[in-house]
Scaffold this motif. Sequence first.
Motif, PDB file in Angstrom:
ATOM      1  N   ASP A   1      69.240 -22.136   9.949  1.00 11.14           N
ATOM      2  CA  ASP A   1      67.911 -22.292  10.530  1.00 11.14           C
ATOM      3  C   ASP A   1      67.094 -21.006  10.544  1.00 11.14           C
ATOM      4  O   ASP A   1      65.894 -21.033  10.283  1.00 11.14           O
ATOM      5  N   GLU A   2      67.705 -19.867  10.857  1.00 12.26           N
ATOM      6  CA  GLU A   2      66.960 -18.620  10.916  1.00 12.26           C
ATOM      7  C   GLU A   2      66.446 -18.217   9.536  1.00 12.26           C
ATOM      8  O   GLU A   2      65.305 -17.778   9.397  1.00 12.26           O
ATOM      9  N   ILE A   3      67.287 -18.375   8.523  1.00  7.08           N
ATOM     10  CA  ILE A   3      66.865 -18.059   7.155  1.00  7.08           C
ATOM     11  C   ILE A   3      65.757 -19.003   6.728  1.00  7.08           C
ATOM     12  O   ILE A   3      64.739 -18.585   6.165  1.00  7.08           O
ATOM     13  N   LEU A   4      65.921 -20.286   7.020  1.00  2.00           N
ATOM     14  CA  LEU A   4      64.903 -21.275   6.674  1.00  2.00           C
ATOM     15  C   LEU A   4      63.586 -20.963   7.374  1.00  2.00           C
ATOM     16  O   LEU A   4      62.516 -21.018   6.751  1.00  2.00           O
ATOM     17  N   ALA A   5      63.631 -20.624   8.637  1.00  2.29           N
ATOM     18  CA  ALA A   5      62.411 -20.307   9.386  1.00  2.29           C
ATOM     19  C   ALA A   5      61.695 -19.102   8.777  1.00  2.29           C
ATOM     20  O   ALA A   5      60.465 -19.109   8.632  1.00  2.29           O
ATOM     21  N   THR A   6      62.447 -18.085   8.393  1.00  2.00           N
ATOM     22  CA  THR A   6      61.851 -16.901   7.778  1.00  2.00           C
ATOM     23  C   THR A   6      61.211 -17.258   6.441  1.00  2.00           C
ATOM     24  O   THR A   6      60.093 -16.829   6.147  1.00  2.00           O
ATOM     25  N   CYS A   7      61.908 -18.063   5.638  1.00  2.00           N
ATOM     26  CA  CYS A   7      61.361 -18.488   4.340  1.00  2.00           C
ATOM     27  C   CYS A   7      60.070 -19.281   4.526  1.00  2.00           C
ATOM     28  O   CYS A   7      59.096 -19.078   3.786  1.00  2.00           O
ATOM     29  N   ILE A   8      60.060 -20.170   5.494  1.00  2.53           N
ATOM     30  CA  ILE A   8      58.861 -20.970   5.746  1.00  2.53           C
ATOM     31  C   ILE A   8      57.701 -20.074   6.157  1.00  2.53           C
ATOM     32  O   ILE A   8      56.567 -20.256   5.699  1.00  2.53           O
TER      33      ILE A   8
END
Length: 99
Positions: free
Chosen positions: A51-58
Amino acid sequence: MIKINVRIDEALHARLQRRAHDADLTLSAFLRRVLQQGADPANGYVFSSQDEILATCIQILSIVATGIGQQSPKALQQGMADARAILTERGLLGRENAR
């Protein structure tokens, strides 16, 4: 080795087959890895471990899209259409969201 039988719908089976093929694995090998990851307490909760990686990518992609949209709305529109097509092709975006 223990054998498990699971019933799934055809759409899920097709998506799993596609993901296994893309990983160059048989469906059984792919599912064993998915189950191993889900059962490993060191990986955290399987549905939120990234989730943290996904949030940063978004966030990054949102900033980039905003900049491109301000410079060239037509380029942004084409990029979004291309992204939807790729995500749909890989089974990462439901057909109903591909429009």
